[in-house]
Design a protein around this motif. Structure first.
Motif, PDB file in Angstrom:
ATOM      1  N   UNK A 137       0.814  -1.216   0.000  1.00 46.39           N
ATOM      2  CA  UNK A 137       0.000   0.000   0.000  1.00 46.39           C
ATOM      3  C   UNK A 137       0.847   1.266   0.000  1.00 46.39           C
ATOM      4  N   UNK A 138       2.159   1.104  -0.129  1.00 42.70           N
ATOM      5  CA  UNK A 138       3.050   2.256  -0.151  1.00 42.70           C
ATOM      6  C   UNK A 138       3.351   2.822   1.223  1.00 42.70           C
ATOM      7  N   UNK A 139       2.959   2.119   2.253  1.00 41.82           N
ATOM      8  CA  UNK A 139       3.205   2.592   3.618  1.00 41.82           C
ATOM      9  C   UNK A 139       4.606   2.161   4.068  1.00 41.82           C
ATOM     10  N   UNK A 140       5.191   2.908   5.011  1.00 41.22           N
ATOM     11  CA  UNK A 140       6.595   2.677   5.392  1.00 41.22           C
ATOM     12  C   UNK A 140       6.811   1.476   6.310  1.00 41.22           C
ATOM     13  N   UNK A 141       6.417   0.301   5.822  1.00 44.48           N
ATOM     14  CA  UNK A 141       6.631  -0.943   6.562  1.00 44.48           C
ATOM     15  C   UNK A 141       7.479  -1.850   5.679  1.00 44.48           C
ATOM     16  N   UNK A 142       8.736  -2.017   6.082  1.00 43.21           N
ATOM     17  CA  UNK A 142       9.698  -2.775   5.282  1.00 43.21           C
ATOM     18  C   UNK A 142       9.298  -4.248   5.142  1.00 43.21           C
ATOM     19  N   UNK A 143       9.495  -4.757   3.939  1.00 41.73           N
ATOM     20  CA  UNK A 143       9.225  -6.159   3.621  1.00 41.73           C
ATOM     21  C   UNK A 143      10.498  -6.825   3.124  1.00 41.73           C
ATOM     22  N   UNK A 144      10.690  -8.080   3.520  1.00 39.74           N
ATOM     23  CA  UNK A 144      11.786  -8.896   3.006  1.00 39.74           C
ATOM     24  C   UNK A 144      11.183  -9.966   2.106  1.00 39.74           C
ATOM     25  N   UNK A 145      11.781 -10.155   0.938  1.00 38.60           N
ATOM     26  CA  UNK A 145      11.381 -11.247   0.052  1.00 38.60           C
ATOM     27  C   UNK A 145      12.301 -12.423   0.353  1.00 38.60           C
ATOM     28  N   UNK A 146      11.689 -13.599   0.532  1.00 38.74           N
ATOM     29  CA  UNK A 146      12.448 -14.781   0.911  1.00 38.74           C
ATOM     30  C   UNK A 146      12.107 -15.921  -0.053  1.00 38.74           C
ATOM     31  N   UNK A 147      13.060 -16.855  -0.218  1.00 38.01           N
ATOM     32  CA  UNK A 147      12.884 -17.965  -1.143  1.00 38.01           C
ATOM     33  C   UNK A 147      13.347 -19.269  -0.509  1.00 38.01           C
ATOM     34  N   UNK A 148      12.619 -20.342  -0.840  1.00 38.21           N
ATOM     35  CA  UNK A 148      12.948 -21.685  -0.384  1.00 38.21           C
ATOM     36  C   UNK A 148      12.834 -22.621  -1.574  1.00 38.21           C
ATOM     37  N   UNK A 149      13.852 -23.435  -1.786  1.00 37.11           N
ATOM     38  CA  UNK A 149      13.793 -24.417  -2.862  1.00 37.11           C
ATOM     39  C   UNK A 149      13.846 -25.821  -2.268  1.00 37.11           C
ATOM     40  N   UNK A 150      13.137 -26.733  -2.919  1.00 36.62           N
ATOM     41  CA  UNK A 150      13.007 -28.100  -2.415  1.00 36.62           C
ATOM     42  C   UNK A 150      14.116 -28.957  -2.761  1.00 36.62           C
TER      43      UNK A 150
END
Length: 150
Positions: A137-150
């Protein structure tokens, strides 16, 4: 104290929707207090009308009773929510393992202020691949993108 018997089954919109909305709201209040209750009440409407209907959802049950769910958009985890009384007892791990088995790899975004969730995903083997300073929503709450592979 009854024994925990965890299972995973497909989401049934006709019977599961009210329970999953309650689980989502209770878990979100606990995990995302920085968003505020008013915003979470608004998001609950989107959960009902947009997010759950458009996701591939799997429900974790304890002795047949829904206690959590995972929503998938292909290999992206749109959400993983466990009822607060059942957190830390394996349901989140079970749902993630089920999703990974189905998809072969998973990605997600997590609020970095939600340190419990971030640590949980790291423990499962997810690795951070990027960050962004604002949420959807463009609000100042930082997000981390994470990945898991099988």
């Amino acid at each position: 104290m009854k024994n925990q018997i965890l299972t995973v089954r497909p989401y049934n919109a006709a019977t599961d929707l009210p329970t999953l909305l309650d689980i989502w709201f209770e878990a979100s209040l606990r995990a995302h207090p920085f968003l505020g209750e008013h915003r979470l009440r608004e998001e609950r409407i989107l959960m009902e009308t947009e997010y759950l209907p458009k996701s591939e959802n799997w429900v974790a049950c304890d002795q047949g009773e829904p206690i959590g769910f995972i929503g998938l958009l292909d290999t992206f985890v749109g959400g993983l929510f466990i009822a607060p009384a059942h957190q830390g007892k394996g349901a989140g791990r079970l749902l993630t393992a089920h999703a990974l088995e189905l998809k072969g790899r998973l990605e997600l975004e997590v609020y970095t202020d939600n340190q419990q969730a971030y640590a949980f995903y790291e423990k499962l083997g997810f690795r951070e691949v990027s960050r962004r300073r604002t949420d959807d929503h463009g609000l100042p709450f930082e997000n981390a993108r994470m990945r898991l592979t099988g």
